[in-house]
Scaffold this motif. Structure first.
Motif, short mmCIF file in Angstrom:
data_model
loop_
_atom_site.label_atom_id
_atom_site.label_comp_id
_atom_site.label_asym_id
_atom_site.label_seq_id
_atom_site.Cartn_x
_atom_site.Cartn_y
_atom_site.Cartn_z
N ILE A 243 0.84 -1.22 0.00
CA ILE A 243 0.00 0.00 0.00
C ILE A 243 0.87 1.27 0.00
CG2 ILE A 243 -2.02 -1.14 1.02
CD1 ILE A 243 -0.36 1.17 3.27
N LYS A 244 2.09 1.15 0.49
CA LYS A 244 3.01 2.29 0.40
C LYS A 244 3.51 2.49 -1.03
CE LYS A 244 5.07 2.07 5.06
NZ LYS A 244 6.33 1.83 5.79
N SER A 245 4.02 1.40 -1.63
CA SER A 245 4.64 1.51 -2.95
C SER A 245 3.63 1.79 -4.05
CB SER A 245 5.43 0.24 -3.26
OG SER A 245 4.57 -0.89 -3.30
N SER A 246 2.39 1.35 -3.86
CA SER A 246 1.38 1.52 -4.90
C SER A 246 0.75 2.91 -4.91
CB SER A 246 0.27 0.48 -4.71
OG SER A 246 -0.46 0.73 -3.51
N GLY A 247 1.00 3.68 -3.86
CA GLY A 247 0.37 5.00 -3.75
C GLY A 247 -0.96 4.96 -3.04
N ALA A 248 -1.42 3.76 -2.65
CA ALA A 248 -2.72 3.63 -1.97
C ALA A 248 -2.71 4.35 -0.62
CB ALA A 248 -3.08 2.16 -1.78
N LEU A 249 -1.60 4.29 0.09
CA LEU A 249 -1.52 4.95 1.39
C LEU A 249 -1.66 6.46 1.24
CD1 LEU A 249 -1.06 4.85 4.42
CD2 LEU A 249 1.41 4.90 3.99
N GLU A 250 -1.01 7.02 0.24
CA GLU A 250 -1.11 8.46 0.00
C GLU A 250 -2.55 8.86 -0.29
OE1 GLU A 250 0.81 11.90 -2.93
OE2 GLU A 250 1.51 9.83 -3.02
N THR A 251 -3.25 8.03 -1.07
CA THR A 251 -4.66 8.31 -1.38
C THR A 251 -5.50 8.28 -0.11
OG1 THR A 251 -4.46 7.39 -3.60
CG2 THR A 251 -6.68 7.53 -2.67
N ILE A 252 -5.27 7.29 0.74
CA ILE A 252 -6.02 7.18 2.00
C ILE A 252 -5.77 8.40 2.87
CG2 ILE A 252 -6.13 5.89 4.18
CD1 ILE A 252 -5.65 3.34 2.51
N GLU A 253 -4.51 8.84 2.96
CA GLU A 253 -4.18 10.03 3.75
C GLU A 253 -4.93 11.26 3.23
OE1 GLU A 253 0.00 10.77 4.60
OE2 GLU A 253 0.44 8.71 4.07
N GLN A 254 -4.97 11.41 1.90
CA GLN A 254 -5.64 12.57 1.31
C GLN A 254 -7.13 12.52 1.56
OE1 GLN A 254 -4.37 12.27 -2.77
NE2 GLN A 254 -2.41 13.27 -2.40
N ARG A 259 -3.11 15.16 8.32
CA ARG A 259 -2.03 16.13 8.31
C ARG A 259 -1.09 15.83 9.47
NH1 ARG A 259 -6.53 20.72 8.57
NH2 ARG A 259 -7.59 18.91 9.46
N GLY A 260 0.20 16.09 9.29
CA GLY A 260 1.16 15.86 10.36
C GLY A 260 1.90 14.55 10.24
N ALA A 261 1.85 13.90 9.06
CA ALA A 261 2.54 12.62 8.86
C ALA A 261 3.97 12.85 8.37
CB ALA A 261 1.78 11.76 7.87
N VAL A 262 4.86 11.95 8.78
CA VAL A 262 6.24 11.95 8.30
C VAL A 262 6.58 10.51 7.91
CG1 VAL A 262 6.93 13.92 9.71
CG2 VAL A 262 7.16 11.60 10.63
N ASN A 263 7.76 10.31 7.35
CA ASN A 263 8.16 8.97 6.94
C ASN A 263 8.30 8.04 8.15
OD1 ASN A 263 8.27 9.62 4.21
ND2 ASN A 263 10.41 10.25 4.34
N ALA A 264 7.77 6.83 8.03
CA ALA A 264 7.89 5.85 9.10
C ALA A 264 9.25 5.18 9.04
CB ALA A 264 6.78 4.80 9.00
N ARG A 265 9.78 4.83 10.20
CA ARG A 265 11.02 4.05 10.21
C ARG A 265 10.71 2.59 10.01
NH1 ARG A 265 10.62 1.28 14.75
NH2 ARG A 265 9.80 2.19 16.66
N ARG A 266 11.66 1.83 9.51
CA ARG A 266 11.50 0.40 9.36
C ARG A 266 11.87 -0.29 10.67
NH1 ARG A 266 11.58 -1.67 4.09
NH2 ARG A 266 11.26 -3.67 5.12
#
Length: 267
Positions: A243-254, A259-266
């Motif tokens: 869901i990260k690589s496909s862009g699905a996560l970005e769509t869900i966030e939008q 607001r207020g998200a940053v990159n998650a650590r592994r």
């Protein structure tokens, strides 16, 4: 054997291989569904008022990390999704621990990891403070004073963490984010501490309210499932990466207005 016979044999073998592969994939999906949704339905815990869980848009349609990721996982597992609503995330974590729920997205703290199992982080979000209009509190350094009342959600990371950070201010638990907004109106709290996506949602309901600059930490948001289902974690981690690589996560966030998200650590 003639060329025609060889062609027919090749087609037969190909059909058998494809059928075998499909049968294997179906079997794996059935096993995964049985692990993650043993009742035949994926029970997703949500609470209103935060894009990390569930909010509704202007048309009344629900969105949010827990809501939309639960829907997507249910679709991939081939099972229906049942959304179970709670007032606060602490109640959801308890319900997952007790086997009453199968899925949510929440802050993967060490304390919660004692009660539930987590996937790798989905995303990270900043923790901050919200003050109402005309508040004399201009920055974080103004907070730790006698008489200052910091609102937090009951059972939250903020409630556990902030007493050690602020020795002079008073920590005031609220039953829910909705109740916290009303507490501002009644003067029962001077500011509120939680993740910034929730604070932005609150500020939209409070004209003139503002979020203080900076942050006092990060929440690593991850999928939480009941203990004993760790064999499904490789599947969930692949799901998170997809869901990260496909862009699905970005769509869900939008869609959720997160607001207020940053990159998650592994992990």
């Amino acid at each position: 054997m003639t060329g025609l016979g060889l062609a027919r044999l090749a087609r037969t073998v190909l059909v058998a291989v494809v059928a075998s592969g499909l049968a294997g994939a179906t079997a794996r999906a059935d096993v995964e569904a049985q692990i993650l949704a043993p009742s035949g339905t994926l029970r997703v815990g949500v609470y209103s008022g935060s894009p990390t869980s569930m909010v509704t848009d202007a048309a009344g349609k629900p969105h949010g990390l827990s809501y939309d990721l639960g829907a997507e996982l249910g679709k991939r597992l081939g099972v229906p999704v049942d959304y179970v609503r709670y007032q606060r995330v602490a109640d959801i974590v308890s319900a997952i621990h007790d086997g009453q729920l199968d899925f949510t997205v929440t802050n993967a703290t060490p304390a919660r990891a004692n009660d539930v199992s987590f996937s790798e982080p989905v995303l990270a979000i900043e923790l901050g403070f919200l003050v109402p209009a005309n508040s004399p509190i201009a920055e974080v350094d103004d907070i730790d004073r006698a008489g200052v009342k910091i609102g937090v959600t009951k059972g939250s990371t903020s409630e556990r963490t902030l007493p050690a950070k602020f020795k002079n201010a008073t920590i005031v638990p609220a039953e829910s984010v909705k109740i916290a907004v009303a507490m501002f109106v009644r003067g029962e709290i001077d500011l509120y501490a939680t993740n910034k996506p929730t604070l932005f949602e609150m500020s939209d309901q409070m004209p003139g309210a503002r979020i203080l600059e900076g942050n006092w930490g990060l929440e690593q948001m991850a999928i939480a499932i009941p203990k004993g289902r760790e064999s499904a974690l490789p599947l969930l981690n692949r799901f998170v990466q997809d869901i990260k690589s496909s862009g699905a996560l970005e769509t869900i966030e939008q869609q959720a207005g997160l607001r207020g998200a940053v990159n998650a650590r592994r992990n």
